[in-house]
Scaffold this motif. Structure first.
Motif, short mmCIF file in Angstrom:
data_model
loop_
_atom_site.label_atom_id
_atom_site.label_comp_id
_atom_site.label_asym_id
_atom_site.label_seq_id
_atom_site.Cartn_x
_atom_site.Cartn_y
_atom_site.Cartn_z
N PHE A 98 3.47 19.98 -18.29
CA PHE A 98 2.92 19.01 -17.33
C PHE A 98 3.41 17.63 -17.76
CE2 PHE A 98 0.05 15.76 -15.98
CZ PHE A 98 -0.20 16.08 -14.65
N THR A 99 4.11 17.00 -16.87
CA THR A 99 4.58 15.63 -17.21
C THR A 99 4.66 14.78 -15.95
OG1 THR A 99 6.33 14.35 -18.26
CG2 THR A 99 7.05 16.26 -17.02
N THR A 100 4.45 13.52 -16.14
CA THR A 100 4.60 12.58 -15.01
C THR A 100 5.74 11.61 -15.31
OG1 THR A 100 2.92 11.17 -16.01
CG2 THR A 100 2.19 12.67 -14.26
N LYS A 101 6.42 11.88 -16.45
CA LYS A 101 7.48 10.95 -16.86
C LYS A 101 8.85 11.50 -16.43
CE LYS A 101 4.66 9.95 -20.85
NZ LYS A 101 4.51 10.20 -22.29
N THR A 102 9.73 10.63 -16.05
CA THR A 102 11.05 11.10 -15.60
C THR A 102 11.81 11.78 -16.73
OG1 THR A 102 11.66 8.78 -15.85
CG2 THR A 102 11.54 9.63 -13.60
N ALA B 75 -6.65 5.19 -28.59
CA ALA B 75 -6.94 4.53 -27.32
C ALA B 75 -5.83 3.54 -26.99
CB ALA B 75 -8.27 3.82 -27.42
N ASP B 76 -5.56 3.40 -25.69
CA ASP B 76 -4.58 2.38 -25.27
C ASP B 76 -5.18 1.61 -24.10
OD1 ASP B 76 -3.80 3.60 -22.64
OD2 ASP B 76 -3.15 5.25 -23.94
N LEU B 77 -4.48 0.58 -23.69
CA LEU B 77 -4.99 -0.24 -22.58
C LEU B 77 -4.11 -0.05 -21.34
CD1 LEU B 77 -5.89 -3.53 -24.52
CD2 LEU B 77 -7.44 -1.80 -23.67
N GLY C 123 10.23 13.03 -19.37
CA GLY C 123 9.24 13.77 -20.17
C GLY C 123 9.53 15.27 -20.22
N MET C 124 9.07 15.89 -21.31
CA MET C 124 9.20 17.35 -21.44
C MET C 124 7.88 18.05 -21.13
SD MET C 124 11.46 17.66 -24.87
CE MET C 124 11.27 19.41 -25.05
N GLY C 125 6.81 17.30 -21.29
CA GLY C 125 5.48 17.89 -21.01
C GLY C 125 5.02 18.90 -22.03
P1 ADP Z 1 5.41 13.99 -21.88
O1 ADP Z 1 5.01 12.82 -22.68
O2 ADP Z 1 6.73 14.55 -22.21
O3 ADP Z 1 5.18 13.83 -20.41
P2 ADP Z 1 2.99 15.08 -22.91
O4 ADP Z 1 2.50 16.49 -23.00
O5 ADP Z 1 2.95 14.33 -24.16
O6 ADP Z 1 4.42 15.19 -22.31
O7 ADP Z 1 2.12 14.35 -21.83
C1 ADP Z 1 1.87 14.96 -20.60
C2 ADP Z 1 1.40 13.94 -19.57
O8 ADP Z 1 0.12 13.46 -19.92
C3 ADP Z 1 2.22 12.73 -19.45
O9 ADP Z 1 3.38 12.92 -18.66
C4 ADP Z 1 1.27 11.76 -18.82
O10 ADP Z 1 1.17 11.94 -17.42
C5 ADP Z 1 -0.04 12.16 -19.42
N1 ADP Z 1 -0.40 11.24 -20.53
C6 ADP Z 1 -0.25 11.50 -21.85
N2 ADP Z 1 -0.71 10.46 -22.57
C7 ADP Z 1 -1.15 9.51 -21.69
C8 ADP Z 1 -1.72 8.21 -21.83
N3 ADP Z 1 -1.93 7.61 -23.02
N4 ADP Z 1 -2.03 7.53 -20.70
C9 ADP Z 1 -1.82 8.09 -19.47
N5 ADP Z 1 -1.30 9.32 -19.28
C10 ADP Z 1 -0.95 10.02 -20.39
#
Ligand code: ADP
Length: 620
Positions: A571-575, A552-554, A577-579
């Protein structure tokens, strides 16, 4: 009325007669009539079929108003002038007020009767002769204003059929009274002698039925029985030809050649058979032409197409006859179909079903194999990806690893230098040097542990499942990441279950899953204020007796509606990120028979859960 003169009366009568004729003409055409004169009894199958053929032809030719009378002369069974005279009287009376438009005479006996008596009974009626052979003696019977359709089974026809059935034919036996009638079989003796010189002929045409039966029972090989119609025998017993022949065939030890298709199936093996239905249709056809206005004399007498070689398949089998020997154009009746012919469609259907089934099974097996291969390949790819993922993580963490290594290395250097200085003193404190060496050893061990952990994390070992302690595994990951957590200033903590939880798992793979979740957690909180930069790892036992790890995180939590989608590859929301982290995590967990899912905690932040089947649990 008194004013009407005698002449006037005559005129009125004529006018009335004229009017009444017109009336009847207005009712429709005058009814036409055909008289069928059968030489025998038309209740016998042969003559009855002729009669039906005539009726069918008349109907077909559109003479709806044609009435067909039938008279059986039955002359073969009732010979003699007295019967004939009484017959004439009877017919004259019977047809006194019936006009006959055409007479169809069936058979030679009927032709003879007409020659003698037609003038007396039906003087004006034209005649169509049917079922008569084309012999000069028969043509001599024809009256003027007549025509004929010939039908004849020649004596040589019988011989041809007999030779087809008995290839080594040396003897024929003649049965049936018609052989004695030159107007039916003509001069068969000459015909036989010409066709087969040396053929032995036993003539039983005037023998009694009993004698015939006795004789045909013991015929030598190479014999055949040639039959003609049998109405009576020498003892004065009268028969229907079909039943007489059936009795002959019963006792015969050699094949019986017949002459009518009405006998087929009852006695004979077959032969050139008269087709009574065709004889009737041909005669009916000519009669209707005459009714339509053609003069009989303008229709030349012709040979009908009413004889055909037909054989009984069962008899062919009985006499072992090769069908190839039959006369050209032969028809074989009563064929019993073999299993294959009888059940052809059933068999084809069953075969089709079996084949389809086999094909489907083959397709399914192939599919299964392809799926299996695809799964193997997917797992391989996934393992490669997992390895890449680990290396990427390790790369990211290289700074903190360097940091973790630099601490013991610096301590080792310091201790080694200090120990050197101590040893250079005149009275070195050896105890102190020993302590320093001990510290050097411990620090070295710490450094090699860090390297060992990194190496084991980077290894691409095949899956190796062991009984592992879940609390310890989670703790190791958290410790592994502690330096990186320090870099980002994120607080990492664990809340292990008080119970020892053991699961069967590949330790490195499970660590990778937890590591991915913790790193994601750190990513999620890194940019937030200090009080929210926390990631907690918990282990517990569920009610369903499963091991549960929750990270868990905050942070800000998972994007709305994406809690399932985040596990999909890429699937990724990070710039940067590999997803693939979560999709790898899901693959690993599911391969362990477990489940992974995510939710947003009501108090804020994301929580990832992993449930795994338990091996052993022991209360601490
Ligand atoms: P990446 O970290 O490369 O994006 P992941 O498969 O690990 O690939 O994660 C996919 C997506 O899931 C993330 O880009 C993010 O949007 C979402 N995610 C993962 N862990 C969390 C988290 N602890 N809090 C919010 N979103 C998360």
């Amino acid at each position: 009325m008194r004013i009407i003169t005698g002449l006037g009366r005559i005129l009125i009568v004529l006018l009335f007669a004229c009017l009444s004729r017109e009336c009847s003409a207005a009712d429709g055409p005058r009814q036409r009539s055909i008289l069928v004169l059968e030489e025998a009894d038309f209740r016998s199958p042969f003559y009855s079929e002729i009669f039906d053929g005539i009726r069918a032809a008349a109907k077909q030719n559109g003479h709806a108003h044609t009435v067909i009378y039938g008279e059986s002369l039955d002359l073969a069974r009732f010979p003699g002038p007295d019967y004939e005279d009484s017959l004439v009287g009877h017919l004259k009376t019977k047809f006194a007020d019936r006009s006959i438009d055409v007479i169809i005479s069936i058979g030679v006996a009927a032709a003879k009767f007409l020659q003698k008596h037609k003038q007396d009974i039906w003087p004006a009626a034209p005649v169509v002769y049917a079922f008569v052979p084309d012999l000069p003696e028969v043509r001599a019977l024809f009256l003027p204003d007549t025509t004929a359709i010939f039908a004849r089974v020649r004596p040589t026809h019988l011989l041809t059929a007999a030779r087809a059935i008995v290839p080594d034919l040396t003897r024929v036996v003649l049965v049936g009274g018609a052989w004695r009638n030159p107007l039916v079989y003509g001069h068969w003796k000459q015909d036989f002698a010409a066709a087969m010189p040396g053929l032995e002929v036993t003539d039983l045409s005037d023998a009694t039925l009993r004698e015939v039966r006795n004789q045909v029972a013991t015929l030598p090989a190479g014999s055949a029985i040639l039959t003609s119609a049998m109405y009576s025998d020498g003892e004065g017993t009268y028969y229907s030809p079909a039943s007489a022949l059936a009795r002959v065939a019963e006792s015969a030890n050699r094949p019986v050649i017949i002459t009518s298709d009405t006998f087929l199936g009852r006695s004979g093996v077959g032969g050139f058979l008269l087709l009574p239905d065709v004889i009737g249709r041909e005669a009916g056809g000519v009669a209707t032409r005459i009714l339509a206005g053609e003069a009989p004399s303008s229709i030349a007498a012709f040979d009908g197409d009413n004889v055909k070689p037909i054989f009984d398949w069962r008899q062919l089998k009985r006499w072992n006859v090769d069908e190839a020997n039959l006369p050209p154009g032969s028809e074989v009746r009563f064929r019993e179909l073999g299993f294959w012919e009888q059940y052809y469609w059933h068999t084809m259907l069953v075969a089709a079903v079996v084949l389809t089934q086999a094909l489907m099974i083959a397709i399914l097996l192939r599919e299964r194999r392809l799926r299996f291969l695809a799964e193997v390949e997917a797992r391989q790819r996934m393992s490669e990806l997992a390895h890449m993922n680990r290396r990427a993580t390790a790369g990211e963490m290289s700074a903190s690893i360097a940091h973790e290594l630099s601490q013991p290395l610096a301590a080792i250097l310091l201790n080694a230098e200090t120990a050197g200085h101590v040893l250079q003193s005149p009275a070195p404190d050896l105890g102190e040097v020993r302590d320093m060496l001990e510290h050097i050893r411990r620090d070295d061990q710490r450094a090699s542990e860090v390297i060992g952990r990194l190496r084991s994390f980077l290894k691409r070992d095949p899956t190796e499942r062991r009984d592992i302690d879940l609390n310890a595994t989670v703790d190791e990951v958290f410790r592994f990441l502690s330096v990186q957590a320090l870099t980002y200033d994120v607080g990492l903590s664990t809340e292990p279950s008080p119970a020892t939880i053991r699961v069967k798992a590949d330790r490195v793979q499970l660590q990778q899953v937890i590591l991915n979740l913790v790193v994601n957690g750190m990513d999620a909180v890194a940019h937030l204020p200090a009080d929210r930069r926390r990631v907690v790892g918990r282990t517990s036992l569920t009610e369903g007796n499963l091991a549960l790890v929750s990270i868990a995180d905050l942070g800000d939590g998972i994007l709305a509606g994406k809690v399932t989608e985040i596990f999909k590859p890429f699937f990724t929301t990070k710039t940067q990120g590999m997803g693939i982290g979560l999709s790898i995590a899901r693959t690993i967990v599911e391969a362990h028979g477990g489940r992974i899912w995510a939710e947003n905690a009501p108090s804020g932040g994301a929580v990832f859960h992993i449930s795994l089947p338990l091996v052993v649990t022991r209360q601490a």
